[in-house]
Design an enzyme around this catalytic site. Sequence first.
Site: not given
Length: 179
Positions: A61, A63, A91
Amino acid sequence: MGSPRETTHEGHLLWMDVALQEARRGGETGEVPVGAVLIQDGVVLAAAHNQPIALQDPTAHAEILVLRAAGRQVGNYRFPEATLYVTLEPCVMCAGALLHARVARLVYGAADPRGGGVESVYRLLDDPRLNHRVKVVSGVRAEESQALLQEFFLARRQAPESCGLGWASAVPTYRPEQA
Protein backbone atom coordinates in the site's frame (compact mmCIF):
# COMPACT_ATOMS: atom_id res chain seq x y z
CA MET A 1 8.51 12.81 21.81
CA GLY A 2 8.39 15.47 19.17
CA SER A 3 5.38 16.81 17.41
CA PRO A 4 4.97 18.11 13.89
CA ARG A 5 5.06 21.79 13.22
CA GLU A 6 1.59 23.14 12.72
CA THR A 7 0.64 23.25 9.08
CA THR A 8 -1.87 25.68 7.66
CA HIS A 9 -4.87 24.55 5.67
CA GLU A 10 -3.09 25.81 2.55
CA GLY A 11 -0.09 23.66 3.47
CA HIS A 12 -2.32 20.62 3.83
CA LEU A 13 -3.78 21.32 0.38
CA LEU A 14 -0.30 21.62 -1.14
CA TRP A 15 0.98 18.35 0.30
CA MET A 16 -2.25 16.55 -0.53
CA ASP A 17 -1.71 17.64 -4.14
CA VAL A 18 1.56 15.67 -4.06
CA ALA A 19 -0.30 12.62 -2.73
CA LEU A 20 -2.95 13.03 -5.45
CA GLN A 21 -0.22 13.12 -8.11
CA GLU A 22 1.11 9.84 -6.74
CA ALA A 23 -2.40 8.37 -6.75
CA ARG A 24 -2.87 9.33 -10.41
CA ARG A 25 0.48 7.74 -11.25
CA GLY A 26 -0.68 4.52 -9.62
CA GLY A 27 -4.04 4.59 -11.36
CA GLU A 28 -2.31 4.98 -14.74
CA THR A 29 -0.47 1.70 -14.11
CA GLY A 30 -3.64 -0.19 -13.16
CA GLU A 31 -3.19 0.03 -9.41
CA VAL A 32 -5.95 1.33 -7.14
CA PRO A 33 -5.23 5.09 -7.15
CA VAL A 34 -4.04 5.81 -3.63
CA GLY A 35 -1.05 8.06 -3.08
CA ALA A 36 0.93 9.07 -0.03
CA VAL A 37 3.73 11.44 0.93
CA LEU A 38 5.64 11.70 4.23
CA ILE A 39 6.73 15.23 5.20
CA GLN A 40 9.03 16.41 7.95
CA ASP A 41 10.04 20.05 8.48
CA GLY A 42 8.64 20.98 5.07
CA VAL A 43 10.73 18.35 3.28
CA VAL A 44 9.45 15.29 1.41
CA LEU A 45 10.98 12.19 2.96
CA ALA A 46 9.24 9.84 0.53
CA ALA A 47 6.25 9.60 -1.80
CA ALA A 48 4.59 6.50 -3.26
CA HIS A 49 1.42 5.01 -4.66
CA ASN A 50 -0.22 1.63 -4.25
CA GLN A 51 1.73 -1.16 -5.96
CA PRO A 52 0.46 -4.54 -4.74
CA ILE A 53 -0.13 -5.75 -8.30
CA ALA A 54 3.22 -4.63 -9.71
CA LEU A 55 5.18 -5.87 -6.70
CA GLN A 56 2.99 -8.95 -6.19
CA ASP A 57 2.82 -7.94 -2.55
CA PRO A 58 -0.47 -7.47 -0.67
CA THR A 59 1.27 -5.15 1.79
CA ALA A 60 2.47 -2.73 -0.92
CA HIS A 61 0.00 0.00 0.00
CA ALA A 62 1.13 3.58 -0.56
CA GLU A 63 1.54 4.21 3.17
CA ILE A 64 3.72 1.14 3.73
CA LEU A 65 5.91 1.93 0.73
CA VAL A 66 6.37 5.51 1.93
CA LEU A 67 7.38 4.38 5.43
CA ARG A 68 9.84 1.85 4.00
CA ALA A 69 11.44 4.37 1.64
CA ALA A 70 11.63 7.09 4.28
CA GLY A 71 13.16 4.68 6.77
CA ARG A 72 15.90 3.79 4.30
CA GLN A 73 16.48 7.47 3.56
CA VAL A 74 16.83 8.67 7.15
CA GLY A 75 18.21 5.47 8.66
CA ASN A 76 15.39 5.06 11.16
CA TYR A 77 11.98 3.44 11.24
CA ARG A 78 10.40 6.04 13.51
CA PHE A 79 9.07 9.45 12.46
CA PRO A 80 7.91 11.26 15.60
CA GLU A 81 7.90 14.67 13.89
CA ALA A 82 6.53 13.67 10.49
CA THR A 83 3.14 14.04 8.82
CA LEU A 84 1.77 11.47 6.41
CA TYR A 85 -0.56 12.70 3.68
CA VAL A 86 -2.63 10.01 1.97
CA THR A 87 -5.57 10.23 -0.40
CA LEU A 88 -7.62 7.47 1.27
CA GLU A 89 -8.18 6.71 4.93
CA PRO A 90 -5.62 4.06 5.87
CA CYS A 91 -6.68 0.47 6.39
CA VAL A 92 -6.00 -1.38 9.65
CA MET A 93 -2.62 -2.64 8.38
CA CYS A 94 -1.45 0.84 7.42
CA ALA A 95 -2.84 2.43 10.59
CA GLY A 96 -0.87 -0.14 12.59
CA ALA A 97 2.27 0.73 10.65
CA LEU A 98 1.74 4.43 11.43
CA LEU A 99 1.55 3.56 15.11
CA HIS A 100 4.71 1.45 15.01
CA ALA A 101 6.52 4.19 13.06
CA ARG A 102 5.37 6.75 15.66
CA VAL A 103 4.16 9.10 12.93
CA ALA A 104 2.99 12.32 14.58
CA ARG A 105 0.15 13.29 12.26
CA LEU A 106 -1.99 11.80 9.51
CA VAL A 107 -3.82 13.92 6.95
CA TYR A 108 -6.11 12.00 4.62
CA GLY A 109 -8.60 12.73 1.89
CA ALA A 110 -11.47 10.32 1.34
CA ALA A 111 -12.99 8.20 4.08
CA ASP A 112 -13.08 4.42 3.61
CA PRO A 113 -16.44 3.28 5.01
CA ARG A 114 -15.67 -0.39 4.27
CA GLY A 115 -12.14 -0.72 5.57
CA GLY A 116 -10.96 2.45 7.27
CA GLY A 117 -8.72 1.86 10.23
CA VAL A 118 -8.71 5.47 11.45
CA GLU A 119 -12.27 6.75 11.82
CA SER A 120 -14.76 5.02 9.51
CA VAL A 121 -14.70 1.43 10.77
CA TYR A 122 -11.92 1.23 13.38
CA ARG A 123 -10.21 3.93 15.45
CA LEU A 124 -6.70 2.60 15.93
CA LEU A 125 -4.87 5.92 15.94
CA ASP A 126 -6.54 7.27 19.05
CA ASP A 127 -7.15 4.01 20.91
CA PRO A 128 -6.29 4.66 24.58
CA ARG A 129 -5.15 1.05 25.02
CA LEU A 130 -2.19 1.65 22.71
CA ASN A 131 1.02 3.45 23.64
CA HIS A 132 1.04 5.99 20.79
CA ARG A 133 -1.56 8.36 19.32
CA VAL A 134 -1.51 9.95 15.90
CA LYS A 135 -3.13 13.34 15.35
CA VAL A 136 -5.63 13.09 12.49
CA VAL A 137 -6.91 15.64 9.99
CA SER A 138 -9.51 14.15 7.65
CA GLY A 139 -11.34 15.30 4.54
CA VAL A 140 -8.52 17.27 2.88
CA ARG A 141 -9.23 17.17 -0.87
CA ALA A 142 -11.72 14.40 -0.12
CA GLU A 143 -13.84 15.03 -3.20
CA GLU A 144 -10.86 14.78 -5.55
CA SER A 145 -9.58 11.67 -3.80
CA GLN A 146 -13.01 10.02 -3.94
CA ALA A 147 -13.47 10.97 -7.60
CA LEU A 148 -10.17 9.31 -8.54
CA LEU A 149 -11.28 6.09 -6.89
CA GLN A 150 -14.77 6.19 -8.39
CA GLU A 151 -13.43 6.84 -11.89
CA PHE A 152 -10.92 4.02 -11.54
CA PHE A 153 -13.47 1.45 -10.41
CA LEU A 154 -16.03 2.58 -12.99
CA ALA A 155 -13.47 2.09 -15.76
CA ARG A 156 -12.45 -1.24 -14.30
CA ARG A 157 -16.05 -2.48 -14.25
CA GLN A 158 -16.71 -1.30 -17.79
CA ALA A 159 -13.51 -2.66 -19.35
CA PRO A 160 -11.24 -4.65 -17.04
CA GLU A 161 -8.59 -5.07 -19.75
CA SER A 162 -8.25 -1.27 -20.15
CA CYS A 163 -6.94 -0.93 -16.60
CA GLY A 164 -4.00 -3.22 -17.17
CA LEU A 165 -5.63 -5.91 -15.05
CA GLY A 166 -5.67 -8.81 -17.44
CA TRP A 167 -6.58 -11.16 -14.61
CA ALA A 168 -9.59 -9.08 -13.54
CA SER A 169 -12.03 -10.83 -15.84
CA ALA A 170 -11.24 -14.13 -14.11
CA VAL A 171 -11.90 -12.71 -10.66
CA PRO A 172 -15.50 -13.22 -9.51
CA THR A 173 -17.42 -10.05 -8.78
CA TYR A 174 -18.43 -9.65 -5.16
CA ARG A 175 -22.13 -9.14 -4.60
CA PRO A 176 -23.40 -8.40 -1.06
CA GLU A 177 -26.31 -10.79 -1.53
CA GLN A 178 -23.81 -13.66 -1.92
CA ALA A 179 -22.35 -13.06 1.54
